[in-house]
Design a protein around this motif. Structure first.
Motif, PDB file in Angstrom:
ATOM      1  N   GLY A 286      -3.458   7.156  -7.271  1.00 50.61           N
ATOM      2  CA  GLY A 286      -3.164   8.615  -8.173  1.00 50.61           C
ATOM      3  C   GLY A 286      -2.688   9.736  -7.347  1.00 50.61           C
ATOM      4  O   GLY A 286      -2.630   9.651  -6.306  1.00 50.61           O
ATOM      5  N   SER A 287      -2.453  10.760  -8.238  1.00 46.03           N
ATOM      6  CA  SER A 287      -1.987  11.973  -7.424  1.00 46.03           C
ATOM      7  C   SER A 287      -3.231  12.437  -6.802  1.00 46.03           C
ATOM      8  O   SER A 287      -4.448  12.332  -7.036  1.00 46.03           O
ATOM      9  CB  SER A 287      -1.726  13.190  -8.563  1.00 46.03           C
ATOM     10  OG  SER A 287      -0.633  12.573  -9.380  1.00 46.03           O
ATOM     11  N   PRO A 288      -3.087  13.106  -5.668  1.00 45.04           N
ATOM     12  CA  PRO A 288      -3.903  13.552  -4.696  1.00 45.04           C
ATOM     13  C   PRO A 288      -5.018  14.770  -5.488  1.00 45.04           C
ATOM     14  O   PRO A 288      -4.404  15.793  -6.082  1.00 45.04           O
ATOM     15  CB  PRO A 288      -3.387  14.196  -3.527  1.00 45.04           C
ATOM     16  CG  PRO A 288      -1.878  13.489  -3.266  1.00 45.04           C
ATOM     17  CD  PRO A 288      -1.707  13.240  -4.814  1.00 45.04           C
TER      18      PRO A 288
ATOM     19  N   PRO B  60      -5.582   0.792 -12.067  1.00 45.83           N
ATOM     20  CA  PRO B  60      -5.239   2.174 -11.805  1.00 45.83           C
ATOM     21  C   PRO B  60      -6.403   3.290 -11.762  1.00 45.83           C
ATOM     22  O   PRO B  60      -6.522   3.893 -10.897  1.00 45.83           O
ATOM     23  CB  PRO B  60      -4.143   2.557 -12.343  1.00 45.83           C
ATOM     24  CG  PRO B  60      -3.613   1.287 -12.710  1.00 45.83           C
ATOM     25  CD  PRO B  60      -4.368   0.201 -12.734  1.00 45.83           C
TER      26      PRO B  60
ATOM     27  N   TRP C 134      -7.440  -0.803   0.239  1.00 43.19           N
ATOM     28  CA  TRP C 134      -6.381  -1.545  -0.139  1.00 43.19           C
ATOM     29  C   TRP C 134      -6.443  -3.082   0.262  1.00 43.19           C
ATOM     30  O   TRP C 134      -6.246  -3.928  -0.538  1.00 43.19           O
ATOM     31  CB  TRP C 134      -5.120  -0.879  -0.066  1.00 43.19           C
ATOM     32  CG  TRP C 134      -3.821  -1.569  -0.396  1.00 43.19           C
ATOM     33  CD1 TRP C 134      -3.138  -2.188   0.395  1.00 43.19           C
ATOM     34  CD2 TRP C 134      -3.516  -1.678  -1.623  1.00 43.19           C
ATOM     35  NE1 TRP C 134      -2.068  -2.774  -0.364  1.00 43.19           N
ATOM     36  CE2 TRP C 134      -2.299  -2.324  -1.944  1.00 43.19           C
ATOM     37  CE3 TRP C 134      -4.000  -0.885  -2.837  1.00 43.19           C
ATOM     38  CZ2 TRP C 134      -1.362  -2.714  -2.988  1.00 43.19           C
ATOM     39  CZ3 TRP C 134      -2.961  -1.228  -3.923  1.00 43.19           C
ATOM     40  CH2 TRP C 134      -1.769  -1.941  -4.002  1.00 43.19           C
TER      41      TRP C 134
ATOM     42  N   ARG D 178      -9.001   2.857  -8.958  1.00 49.15           N
ATOM     43  CA  ARG D 178      -8.294   3.302  -7.293  1.00 49.15           C
ATOM     44  C   ARG D 178      -8.440   4.835  -7.727  1.00 49.15           C
ATOM     45  O   ARG D 178      -8.806   5.638  -6.522  1.00 49.15           O
ATOM     46  CB  ARG D 178      -7.058   2.848  -7.323  1.00 49.15           C
ATOM     47  CG  ARG D 178      -6.970   1.281  -6.890  1.00 49.15           C
ATOM     48  CD  ARG D 178      -5.795   0.866  -6.392  1.00 49.15           C
ATOM     49  NE  ARG D 178      -4.561   1.141  -7.448  1.00 49.15           N
ATOM     50  CZ  ARG D 178      -4.064  -0.086  -7.784  1.00 49.15           C
ATOM     51  NH1 ARG D 178      -4.757  -1.134  -7.640  1.00 49.15           N
ATOM     52  NH2 ARG D 178      -3.086   0.152  -8.483  1.00 49.15           N
ATOM     53  N   ILE D 179      -8.210   5.561  -8.847  1.00 48.61           N
ATOM     54  CA  ILE D 179      -8.122   6.963  -8.779  1.00 48.61           C
ATOM     55  C   ILE D 179      -9.565   7.443  -8.742  1.00 48.61           C
ATOM     56  O   ILE D 179      -9.985   8.323  -7.994  1.00 48.61           O
ATOM     57  CB  ILE D 179      -7.646   7.410 -10.241  1.00 48.61           C
ATOM     58  CG1 ILE D 179      -6.036   7.147 -10.327  1.00 48.61           C
ATOM     59  CG2 ILE D 179      -8.021   8.886 -10.566  1.00 48.61           C
ATOM     60  CD1 ILE D 179      -5.431   7.416 -11.728  1.00 48.61           C
TER      61      ILE D 179
ATOM     62  N   TYR E 244       0.916  -1.150   0.041  1.00 47.65           N
ATOM     63  CA  TYR E 244       0.131   0.031   0.128  1.00 47.65           C
ATOM     64  C   TYR E 244       0.792   1.298   0.059  1.00 47.65           C
ATOM     65  O   TYR E 244       1.766   1.237   0.757  1.00 47.65           O
ATOM     66  CB  TYR E 244      -0.779   0.221   1.267  1.00 47.65           C
ATOM     67  CG  TYR E 244      -1.592   1.418   1.118  1.00 47.65           C
ATOM     68  CD1 TYR E 244      -2.702   1.700   0.332  1.00 47.65           C
ATOM     69  CD2 TYR E 244      -1.064   2.382   2.261  1.00 47.65           C
ATOM     70  CE1 TYR E 244      -3.304   2.933   0.554  1.00 47.65           C
ATOM     71  CE2 TYR E 244      -1.567   3.528   2.403  1.00 47.65           C
ATOM     72  CZ  TYR E 244      -2.809   3.833   1.432  1.00 47.65           C
ATOM     73  OH  TYR E 244      -3.393   5.231   1.503  1.00 47.65           O
ATOM     74  N   ASP E 245       0.489   2.328  -1.038  1.00 50.83           N
ATOM     75  CA  ASP E 245       1.056   3.682  -0.836  1.00 50.83           C
ATOM     76  C   ASP E 245      -0.066   4.540  -1.484  1.00 50.83           C
ATOM     77  O   ASP E 245      -1.060   4.088  -2.175  1.00 50.83           O
ATOM     78  CB  ASP E 245       2.256   3.654  -1.862  1.00 50.83           C
ATOM     79  CG  ASP E 245       3.093   4.905  -1.469  1.00 50.83           C
ATOM     80  OD1 ASP E 245       2.616   5.709  -2.345  1.00 50.83           O
ATOM     81  OD2 ASP E 245       3.867   5.005  -0.732  1.00 50.83           O
ATOM     82  N   ARG E 246      -0.124   5.648  -1.048  1.00 50.80           N
ATOM     83  CA  ARG E 246      -1.071   6.514  -1.403  1.00 50.80           C
ATOM     84  C   ARG E 246      -1.192   6.862  -2.882  1.00 50.80           C
ATOM     85  O   ARG E 246      -2.081   6.917  -3.603  1.00 50.80           O
ATOM     86  CB  ARG E 246      -1.101   7.914  -0.614  1.00 50.80           C
ATOM     87  CG  ARG E 246      -1.786   9.290  -1.331  1.00 50.80           C
ATOM     88  CD  ARG E 246      -3.200   9.054  -0.841  1.00 50.80           C
ATOM     89  NE  ARG E 246      -4.264   9.822  -1.353  1.00 50.80           N
ATOM     90  CZ  ARG E 246      -4.693  10.022  -2.747  1.00 50.80           C
ATOM     91  NH1 ARG E 246      -4.087   9.198  -3.493  1.00 50.80           N
ATOM     92  NH2 ARG E 246      -5.411  10.942  -2.876  1.00 50.80           N
ATOM     93  N   SER E 247       0.004   6.835  -3.352  1.00 46.95           N
ATOM     94  CA  SER E 247       0.261   6.921  -5.100  1.00 46.95           C
ATOM     95  C   SER E 247      -0.414   5.956  -5.651  1.00 46.95           C
ATOM     96  O   SER E 247      -0.647   6.092  -6.725  1.00 46.95           O
ATOM     97  CB  SER E 247       1.754   7.091  -5.190  1.00 46.95           C
ATOM     98  OG  SER E 247       2.317   5.651  -5.135  1.00 46.95           O
ATOM     99  N   ARG E 248      -0.739   4.801  -5.033  1.00 47.77           N
ATOM    100  CA  ARG E 248      -1.208   3.680  -5.913  1.00 47.77           C
ATOM    101  C   ARG E 248      -2.874   4.220  -6.186  1.00 47.77           C
ATOM    102  O   ARG E 248      -3.566   3.644  -6.831  1.00 47.77           O
ATOM    103  CB  ARG E 248      -1.802   2.409  -4.909  1.00 47.77           C
ATOM    104  CG  ARG E 248      -0.315   1.910  -4.581  1.00 47.77           C
ATOM    105  CD  ARG E 248       0.228   0.758  -5.430  1.00 47.77           C
ATOM    106  NE  ARG E 248       1.442   0.170  -4.963  1.00 47.77           N
ATOM    107  CZ  ARG E 248       1.829  -1.059  -5.818  1.00 47.77           C
ATOM    108  NH1 ARG E 248       1.364  -1.139  -6.654  1.00 47.77           N
ATOM    109  NH2 ARG E 248       3.037  -1.650  -5.392  1.00 47.77           N
TER     110      ARG E 248
END
Length: 238
Positions: A66-68, A144, A135, A147-148, A60-64
């Protein structure tokens, strides 16, 4: 039976989720709530959610996601500004988009009125269903684009007071609820709506916790679309 169901859920996870362990199924201090709820209610929708064990947080990572605050609706504004404009009273904007001031009246989590000022904000945009929670309950297997969409869906977003929100972390209904008890029905209904829409699963303990809250408000409607989750005047500080 609950333990067997959890173990089966673990067995069905992809290789990413190797190491999944069953969670405690039975809520402390009592039996499971009885299923119910009229069609269209949040309580009825709880029964439509898939029940499995929580997968590991590995990867897990926030970037998974997309950009905030991407502009997923192509209106020229980032999602954060869209939600601030939706949820704040007296919202003041620059360049038809950037929210620079307003008031959260009240904060649904604490019941307090909070002033918003760009750059010195005490207001967060909360994901009702935390990205990390999603996640561990299916989102690691998504493409992706999904998720975005999930991270920027107004149905899953709410302007709230920063201090209370940060105590939530990635908690689900079984581990965290807003301190304002009169807002809990709307809060849990929002989580149910998001998980149902995206196919995010729940643990047995989480589903039981959802039932316990919504059993007290069986008429609570399931939120849809971009409607604000907060209905002014419908809750109060306890």
């Amino acid at each position: 039976m609950g333990r067997v169901r959890t173990l089966l859920g673990c067995a069905l996870l992809t290789a990413v989720a190797v190491g999944c362990t069953p969670v405690e199924e039975k809520p402390p201090g009592g039996e499971r709530p009885v299923a119910g709820g009229k069609p269209g209610s949040a309580l009825a929708a709880v029964e439509e959610l898939t029940v499995k064990g929580r997968a590991p947080k590995t990867g897990y990572d926030r970037s998974r996601f997309g950009s905030p605050w991407a502009d997923t609706d192509s209106n020229g504004c980032g999602t954060r500004d869209d939600i601030l404009a939706r949820d704040l009273e007296q919202a003041r904007t620059e360049n038809d988009c950037k929210v620079v001031a307003g008031k959260l009246a009240p904060d649904p989590y604490s019941g307090k009125d909070i002033s918003f000022e760009r750059g010195r904000s005490q207001v967060d945009i909360d994901h009702l269903v935390a990205l990390s929670d999603a996640w561990q309950k299916g989102a690691q297997q998504w493409k992706p684009g999904k998720r975005i969409a999930f991270a920027n869906d107004p149905l899953n977003l709410l302007a709230v007071g920063a201090s209370v929100n940060r105590s939530k972390g990635d908690g689900d209904t079984a581990t965290w609820l807003p301190p304002v008890k009169s807002y809990r029905c709307a809060y849990v209904a929002g989580q149910v709506a998001v998980k149902r829409k995206y196919g995010v699963w729940v643990t047995s303990a989480e589903q039981d916790a959802m039932r316990r809250v919504l059993d007290g408000c069986p008429e609570q409607a399931l939120p849809v679309g971009n409607a604000p989750t907060v209905a002014p005047g419908r809750f109060h500080a306890d």
